[in-house]
Design an enzyme around this catalytic site. Structure first.
Site, PDB file in Angstrom:
ATOM      1  N   GLY A  32       0.831  -1.194   0.000  1.00  0.00           N
ATOM      2  CA  GLY A  32       0.000   0.000   0.000  1.00  0.00           C
ATOM      3  C   GLY A  32       0.864   1.241   0.000  1.00  0.00           C
ATOM      4  N   ASN A  33       0.280   2.323  -0.455  1.00  0.00           N
ATOM      5  CA  ASN A  33       0.992   3.606  -0.443  1.00  0.00           C
ATOM      6  C   ASN A  33      -0.024   4.710  -0.619  1.00  0.00           C
ATOM      7  OD1 ASN A  33       0.831   3.500  -3.529  1.00  0.00           O
ATOM      8  ND2 ASN A  33       2.192   1.789  -3.073  1.00  0.00           N
ATOM      9  N   SER A  60       9.355   3.658   0.143  1.00  0.00           N
ATOM     10  CA  SER A  60       9.308   2.241  -0.226  1.00  0.00           C
ATOM     11  C   SER A  60       9.816   1.387   0.927  1.00  0.00           C
ATOM     12  CB  SER A  60      10.185   2.034  -1.463  1.00  0.00           C
ATOM     13  OG  SER A  60      10.211   0.682  -1.827  1.00  0.00           O
ATOM     14  N   SER A 120       7.851   5.393  -2.739  1.00  0.00           N
ATOM     15  CA  SER A 120       7.039   4.230  -3.085  1.00  0.00           C
ATOM     16  C   SER A 120       7.295   3.830  -4.533  1.00  0.00           C
ATOM     17  CB  SER A 120       5.557   4.582  -2.919  1.00  0.00           C
ATOM     18  OG  SER A 120       4.773   3.633  -3.592  1.00  0.00           O
ATOM     19  N   SER A 121       7.398   2.523  -4.770  1.00  0.00           N
ATOM     20  CA  SER A 121       7.659   2.048  -6.142  1.00  0.00           C
ATOM     21  C   SER A 121       6.512   2.412  -7.090  1.00  0.00           C
ATOM     22  CB  SER A 121       7.872   0.535  -6.139  1.00  0.00           C
ATOM     23  OG  SER A 121       6.718  -0.112  -5.639  1.00  0.00           O
ATOM     24  N   GLU A 122       5.354   2.781  -6.529  1.00  0.00           N
ATOM     25  CA  GLU A 122       4.211   3.158  -7.371  1.00  0.00           C
ATOM     26  C   GLU A 122       4.093   4.664  -7.554  1.00  0.00           C
ATOM     27  OE1 GLU A 122       2.765   1.195  -9.211  1.00  0.00           O
ATOM     28  OE2 GLU A 122       2.472  -0.750  -8.256  1.00  0.00           O
ATOM     29  N   HIS A 153      -3.663   3.925  -2.195  1.00  0.00           N
ATOM     30  CA  HIS A 153      -3.581   2.628  -2.878  1.00  0.00           C
ATOM     31  C   HIS A 153      -3.422   1.535  -1.829  1.00  0.00           C
ATOM     32  CE1 HIS A 153      -2.363  -0.712  -5.267  1.00  0.00           C
ATOM     33  NE2 HIS A 153      -1.108  -0.677  -4.877  1.00  0.00           N
ATOM     34  N   HIS A 157      -4.050  -2.896  -0.785  1.00  0.00           N
ATOM     35  CA  HIS A 157      -4.277  -4.271  -1.225  1.00  0.00           C
ATOM     36  C   HIS A 157      -5.313  -4.890  -0.284  1.00  0.00           C
ATOM     37  CE1 HIS A 157       0.094  -4.509  -3.036  1.00  0.00           C
ATOM     38  NE2 HIS A 157      -0.635  -3.555  -3.577  1.00  0.00           N
ATOM     39  N   HIS A 214      -4.007  -6.999  -8.531  1.00  0.00           N
ATOM     40  CA  HIS A 214      -3.114  -6.134  -7.782  1.00  0.00           C
ATOM     41  C   HIS A 214      -3.782  -5.544  -6.541  1.00  0.00           C
ATOM     42  CE1 HIS A 214      -0.044  -2.589  -8.003  1.00  0.00           C
ATOM     43  NE2 HIS A 214      -0.277  -2.979  -6.771  1.00  0.00           N
TER      44      HIS A 214
HETATM   45 ZN   LIG Z   1       0.228  -2.200  -4.896  1.00  0.00          ZN
END
Ligand SMILES: [Zn+2]
Length: 207
Positions: free
Chosen positions: A28-29, A45, A74-76, A95, A97, A158
C-alpha cells in the site's frame, strides 16, 4: 498547505490505514499533491508503518525528482503522478491491497452497485482497470481511463485505488470500497446478488 503539514497527513493516514488492515506488511501507499508548489508527498518504499515518522516521508516532483527524504519513494510513484497529471481535481491518492476488494481484482471483475452508499461515496460501481506491471506509469493511465465519474477502482491482480480532494476523502473511499467488496462477497455466498437499477442509481445521483 505546507510541505510539513502534507508529510504529517501522509504519515497519520498511513498509520491509520495500516491499523485498519487496509495495508498489510509494507504494501500500500498514499500521497498528496499540491499543484501550486508542484510537490507530491508520498510514502517511502519498504518502511514499516508501525515505526514510520514524518522524517521518512518523501517529497517529489511529478517527474520523480526527489526534493526531500532519506529513502526511495514508493515504487508506485509513477501511478500517483499519472493521476495528478491527468486529473487536476485530485489532491490525494490512496492505494491498498485490502483483501476483499483485491479478491474482486483477482477475479478480474469490478464491484457492482449493490449498496446505496456506493452512489454518493464512490460514484456508483467500482470499475476494474486492466493489468499493468507494478511500478509503471501504465498502472496510473489504466486507472485514469476507468475513473470516469468514479472515485475509486480496482487494479487487476493487484489492488485498490481511491482518489479524493484530500487524504481524508480518499481514505474514506478506500474504506467504502473494501466494505462494499466484503458485503458483496458475503451476499454472493448466500445466492445471486441483486444490483441497484440504473434508474435508482440515476435518481440518487440527482439528489
Ligand atoms: Zn500495490
Amino acid at each position: 498547505m505546507t510541505v510539513q503539514a502534507m508529510k504529517e497527513a501522509v504519515c497519520a493516514w498511513s498509520r491509520q490505514s495500516y491499523a485498519e488492515h487496509l495495508f498489510a506488511g509494507t504494501s500500500g501507499n498514499l500521497s498528496v499533491y499540491d499543484p501550486e508548489q508542484d510537490v507530491m508527498v508520498i510514502t517511502p518504499s519498504s518502511i514499516p508503518y508501525e515505526t514510520m515518522t514524518e522524517a521518512d516521508i518523501m517529497v517529489l516532483r511529478l517527474d520523480g525528482t526527489v526534493l526531500e527524504g532519506p529513502h526511495k519513494p514508493s515504487s508506485e510513484w509513477r501511478m500517483h503522478a499519472a493521476l495528478y497529471r491527468e486529473k487536476p481535481e485530485v489532491g490525494a491518492v490512496v492505494h491498498t491491497h485490502s483483501p476483499y476488494a483485491t479478491a474482486f481484482a483477482v477475479n478480474n471483475t469490478g464491484i457492482p452497485t449493490i449498496l446505496i452508499e456506493m452512489v454518493p461515496f464512490l460514484g456508483g460501481d467500482v470499475p476494474l482497470a486492466p493489468f499493468a506491471l507494478p511500478g509503471t506509469e501504465a498502472v496510473g493511465t489504466g486507472a485514469v481511463a476507468v475513473l470516469k465519474e468514479r472515485y475509486g477502482c480496482l487494479l487487476a491482480n493487484h489492488g485498490v485505488l481511491a482518489i479524493g480532494k484530500d487524504l481524508e476523502q480518499a481514505h474514506l473511499r478506500a474504506v467504502y470500497i473494501e466494505d462494499a467488496a466484503r458485503i458483496c462477497s458475503i451476499a454472493m455466498g448466500h445466492g445471486p446478488i441483486v444490483t441497484m437499477s440504473e434508474a435508482d442509481i440515476a435518481a440518487m445521483r440527482g439528489r
